[in-house]
Design a protein around this motif. Structure first.
Motif, PDB file in Angstrom:
ATOM      1  N   LYS A 297      92.266  52.117-135.344  1.00 32.52           N
ATOM      2  CA  LYS A 297      92.237  51.632-133.860  1.00 32.52           C
ATOM      3  C   LYS A 297      90.927  52.160-133.170  1.00 32.52           C
ATOM      4  O   LYS A 297      90.150  51.529-132.256  1.00 32.52           O
ATOM      5  N   HIS A 298      90.508  53.510-133.582  1.00 35.85           N
ATOM      6  CA  HIS A 298      89.296  54.076-132.906  1.00 35.85           C
ATOM      7  C   HIS A 298      88.217  52.961-133.435  1.00 35.85           C
ATOM      8  O   HIS A 298      87.305  52.730-132.474  1.00 35.85           O
ATOM      9  N   GLU A 299      88.220  52.654-134.809  1.00 36.82           N
ATOM     10  CA  GLU A 299      87.179  51.930-135.042  1.00 36.82           C
ATOM     11  C   GLU A 299      87.034  50.596-134.319  1.00 36.82           C
ATOM     12  O   GLU A 299      86.148  50.020-134.047  1.00 36.82           O
ATOM     13  N   ILE A 300      88.052  49.777-134.073  1.00 33.26           N
ATOM     14  CA  ILE A 300      88.229  48.262-133.388  1.00 33.26           C
ATOM     15  C   ILE A 300      87.750  48.857-131.817  1.00 33.26           C
ATOM     16  O   ILE A 300      86.876  48.213-131.262  1.00 33.26           O
ATOM     17  N   LEU A 301      88.011  49.703-131.417  1.00 41.26           N
ATOM     18  CA  LEU A 301      87.619  50.226-130.088  1.00 41.26           C
ATOM     19  C   LEU A 301      86.235  50.337-129.946  1.00 41.26           C
ATOM     20  O   LEU A 301      85.328  49.653-129.127  1.00 41.26           O
ATOM     21  N   PHE A 302      85.601  51.244-130.861  1.00 43.11           N
ATOM     22  CA  PHE A 302      84.272  51.267-130.952  1.00 43.11           C
ATOM     23  C   PHE A 302      83.389  50.144-131.334  1.00 43.11           C
ATOM     24  O   PHE A 302      82.415  49.893-130.514  1.00 43.11           O
ATOM     25  N   SER A 303      83.685  49.649-132.412  1.00 45.46           N
ATOM     26  CA  SER A 303      82.842  48.591-132.995  1.00 45.46           C
ATOM     27  C   SER A 303      82.819  47.132-132.158  1.00 45.46           C
ATOM     28  O   SER A 303      81.885  46.369-131.977  1.00 45.46           O
TER      29      SER A 303
ATOM     30  N   GLY B 295      82.572  48.869-127.827  1.00 46.21           N
ATOM     31  CA  GLY B 295      81.978  49.831-127.463  1.00 46.21           C
ATOM     32  C   GLY B 295      82.673  51.049-126.494  1.00 46.21           C
ATOM     33  O   GLY B 295      82.122  51.836-126.040  1.00 46.21           O
ATOM     34  N   ILE B 296      83.839  51.022-126.982  1.00 41.21           N
ATOM     35  CA  ILE B 296      84.666  52.275-126.374  1.00 41.21           C
ATOM     36  C   ILE B 296      84.941  53.232-127.312  1.00 41.21           C
ATOM     37  O   ILE B 296      85.348  53.269-128.410  1.00 41.21           O
ATOM     38  N   ASN B 297      84.448  54.530-126.732  1.00 41.39           N
ATOM     39  CA  ASN B 297      84.646  55.653-127.473  1.00 41.39           C
ATOM     40  C   ASN B 297      85.951  56.271-127.227  1.00 41.39           C
ATOM     41  O   ASN B 297      86.153  56.746-125.912  1.00 41.39           O
ATOM     42  N   TYR B 298      87.151  56.181-127.939  1.00 33.58           N
ATOM     43  CA  TYR B 298      88.396  56.581-127.120  1.00 33.58           C
ATOM     44  C   TYR B 298      88.518  57.753-126.731  1.00 33.58           C
ATOM     45  O   TYR B 298      89.064  58.223-126.034  1.00 33.58           O
ATOM     46  N   ASN B 299      87.690  58.951-127.216  1.00 37.44           N
ATOM     47  CA  ASN B 299      87.862  60.350-126.795  1.00 37.44           C
ATOM     48  C   ASN B 299      87.051  60.523-125.470  1.00 37.44           C
ATOM     49  O   ASN B 299      87.238  61.627-125.022  1.00 37.44           O
ATOM     50  N   ASN B 300      86.386  59.512-124.978  1.00 31.95           N
ATOM     51  CA  ASN B 300      86.090  59.505-123.705  1.00 31.95           C
ATOM     52  C   ASN B 300      86.851  58.840-122.708  1.00 31.95           C
ATOM     53  O   ASN B 300      86.714  58.970-121.419  1.00 31.95           O
ATOM     54  N   GLU B 301      87.946  58.269-123.218  1.00 26.69           N
ATOM     55  CA  GLU B 301      89.060  57.779-122.096  1.00 26.69           C
ATOM     56  C   GLU B 301      89.669  58.996-121.386  1.00 26.69           C
ATOM     57  O   GLU B 301      89.379  60.129-121.885  1.00 26.69           O
ATOM     58  N   PRO B 302      89.894  58.691-120.095  1.00 23.42           N
ATOM     59  CA  PRO B 302      90.353  59.897-119.325  1.00 23.42           C
ATOM     60  C   PRO B 302      91.576  60.727-119.873  1.00 23.42           C
ATOM     61  O   PRO B 302      92.345  60.186-120.542  1.00 23.42           O
ATOM     62  N   GLU B 303      91.489  61.872-119.527  1.00 20.38           N
ATOM     63  CA  GLU B 303      92.444  62.939-120.311  1.00 20.38           C
ATOM     64  C   GLU B 303      93.637  62.718-119.889  1.00 20.38           C
ATOM     65  O   GLU B 303      94.777  62.652-120.432  1.00 20.38           O
ATOM     66  N   ILE B 304      93.792  62.277-118.640  1.00 24.81           N
ATOM     67  CA  ILE B 304      95.220  62.029-118.023  1.00 24.81           C
ATOM     68  C   ILE B 304      95.880  60.841-118.912  1.00 24.81           C
ATOM     69  O   ILE B 304      97.207  60.911-119.072  1.00 24.81           O
TER      70      ILE B 304
END
Lengths: 276, 276, 276, 276
Positions: C195-201, C204-213
């Motif tokens: 899922k991380h990979e789908i988001l990123f590739s 262009g979403i780096n999941y770890n930069n999603e809001p912490e809340i």
């Protein structure tokens, strides 16, 4: 401690632990059934060569233990026993031990177990008890007369079904010479009528002539207390009877009758009381 | 029924009543103390002329019944008894009877009661038991090591307080010739030190030399199971030991020691386990 | 009645019915988690066009309602919220409402629900609430620190798993143009890394930069009460702060941090207290 | 989470904590009363200048919230409200939430609280609600028709007693110019007849002409479902009515009548059902 209780002068540091004991009061105005079941009675039966399908001595011993319980618990007005189980009915208004569930069931199962061992030699004079047997217990509440009666129907129907099966099974084995597996196979899928037929045609046994204590189980009824007598007067009366050698039978009656139909409940209306 | 169970073909009309039995599962991961108390033991003691302030035969019989319970319940790792009461510790992870409260306590109190009557003649060879005695039982949960230990402190302190009182009281009566009322009066308001002093100066009794079983009660410890052995292997080992005539003592140890201080718990760390 | 209570002169004929209310006291010295779950929030979200996968306004409203609860219940020292659920931690020694279970949970769920509706317009100024929403609640006890922490781990891991899934799912739908079924199909059987990979590739979403809340949920910590201050003094202090316009934030802190690892618990040791 | 539920692939390490949630199923075949009480309504009344002795707007708002609850809970067939409390009757055969006690009462108190805030502006168009109010709730079981009716008698008698007192008290204060203490003194020890007399002779008020909603409280009756219609058909019917603009009043009736005597129960026999 049972000899002397020193005033509660001490223990203050640790007795906070008493607060961890939680309340388990039974809902008021419900019938309570206290049921006892033998634990590992298959083994007990084997070890002491109980006759099969029924051992009359064992049933009588169960009944004696039940009678001890009913004498001990004024509020237990009805007992029903079959095989290795016994159910006791506490009336809606019972206030025994302030209706604390664990208190009631532990005292009851303790008295039953203790009496079972105590009276063993009376019913098995030639058989030494090999080890201390045990029972489990539970309390279940029933809010309506119908629910309560259905509980007892359920147990008596269970008695009937099992006894018919067992009677036929052991006839096949003991008189028919079958081994256990073959007998089980033979009965697999048979209906009630089939078993009657096997018993009659193969072994000349009319099941309906079997002893009622086997077919119906045992019903213990505590006679209604005469209405205008206080508990104190009643207990005094009971003691006089006991002292005069009158049989306790006139207080608790042992019967082997149907409790599924209405007749029993019409005959003993005090068991249900009124449902207010 | 314990002979044969016919398949659940019938009873469908009434067996809805089973749903009235409610769940009483104990909270997971708490210590459970199952405690048993004699009912009406004042009368039992009187009827059988138990010696006062302590009857060693009665204590030994209680201990025997407790041992039966602990052999029966694998999860009961510790027993503590004094006077007419016995407490059993079930560890946090105990899964006995799926932690159903009534199931556990009724089986336990039943086994205890049954064993008490069964072994009576062993400990009272010359005294016939007059009637079946009974016990009540309860289960209390303790969430922390400290709460659990405080429960046991409470019981052992109770033993100490009562035994010191009773020892002094009965010395005044039996050796000092006082009647019960006067002895009670004499002790009213006295502190622990006062009673020691009465015993020593008046009767030459050094309380600390009294038997430990009276002063401390009885502690039963089930040895830790060797860590790398499965339950099955362990049971086999136990049976081999029993068959070889090895005393069961090497599995359950009977002691009369202090359980208030830390030493006991350091010596037997498996009783508390870890608190995860 | 809340205006005047006439002395209990009457009602004697019927007030026996009060006895049917049974005790439900919580076991002492356990942690209690009170958890609230939205009922039918799928529909609520749809009806009010909440943004997906997360609606920040809804989360903030949940947090506000939680803060109301924590201000109302002194003993609630920690809150953890994610999606439509909120958990509140009551410390071992909490004596709120004498630890009566139904009393605690009903007051709490009532205050939460009431606050949710009351503050709706603050967080959804342009969206009229269509109907009164509701929540359910439950109380669960945990005897050890580890069990309590594992409960919170379980909820935060649930937050993580669901948020990663939902973030990817809605990226596929909203940005990838897939329909719901295809997106679900696409994610079926994928691991976290996929899922991380789908988001990123793909987006262009780096999941770890999603809001912490969104990724961690909300943690509300009530600051430790200064040790030497009585409750009365503490409440006075709190009121002074409120009156002086100081933000209440300095009493209850809102964070979006990890509570699975040890750091959080080392930083706020008062939440667990000591386990005696 | 309410958007998407990922399959239960993870969480396996911590989800053992779910086992700490214990069963709280209500005994079958009993009536269940769910009662809601306002918390701190004395303060709420003061803050919002409710009229005394009764504020019709507040009572109507309570009734509206109660109606929301009864529309939400199919099994709630009767509501009775007075002052800041409301009782809801669930029939013996109710299976709502599988009869789980906490689930039922939390959902109910949540819906009530939420509706109370939601509809506040409808009943208090000119009064801004100052803060989110809250309620507590409890469930009590009653095994017999008589017990159930006595519960409702108890509440309606309470309404009567309090309203008579309050009506007289506030007449003395508002029209008689007494201060609160003097009015209380004046009423101390008076019987029902005395209060009627004060009202009539001093203020020309015939208490029996006071509005019934004050004297009797509010009774909400859900009409019996037409017997031969399935639940599904019934719900469809209900929705059609709602869509067609038919008033919901024809499903839940609001009355201010006596529920102590037999007439009410003869008129609405479906409320008690039969007691099998």
């Amino acid at each position: 401690t049972f000899f002397h209780s020193s005033s509660a002068m001490a223990n203050s540091k640790w007795d906070y632990v008493k607060k961890f004991e939680l309340d388990d009061t039974l809902l008021p105005n419900c019938f309570a059934i206290a049921r006892i079941d033998g634990r590992g009675f298959h083994r007990l039966a084997k070890k002491h060569n109980w006759t099969r399908p029924n051992d009359l001595r064992a049933l009588k011993l169960m009944n004696k233990a039940a009678k001890c319980v009913m004498e001990d618990f004024d509020d237990a007005v009805l007992g029903y026993g079959q095989s290795d189980e016994y159910s006791f009915l506490f009336r809606r208004e019972a206030e025994v031990f302030q209706r604390r569930s664990a208190k009631i069931i532990t005292n009851l199962v303790s008295k039953f177990s203790s009496a079972f061992v105590y009276y063993w030699p009376t019913y098995f004079p030639d058989v030494k008890l090999q080890y201390p047997p045990s029972f489990d217990g539970r309390i279940v509440l029933y809010p309506t007369d119908r629910n309560l009666r259905d509980y007892l129907c359920w147990r008596q129907a269970d008695c009937h079904i099992n006894n018919l099966y067992n009677t036929t099974f052991w006839a096949l084995v003991q008189q028919g010479g079958m081994n256990n597996n073959d007998a089980q196979q033979r009965l697999s899928g048979t209906l009630s009528g089939d078993k009657h037929e096997i018993l009659f045609s193969q072994f000349g046994i009319n099941y309906n002539n079997e002893p009622e204590i086997y077919r119906k189980g045992t019903v213990m009824v505590k006679k209604a207390r005469p209405p205008k007598i206080s508990r104190k007067a009643y207990i005094k009366l009971k003691q006089e009877r006991e002292n005069s050698g009158e049989d306790e039978e006139d207080v608790i009656m042992e019967m082997y009758c149907d409790i599924i139909g209405d007749k029993f409940w019409v005959d003993y209306p005090h068991l249900l009381g009124n449902s207010n």
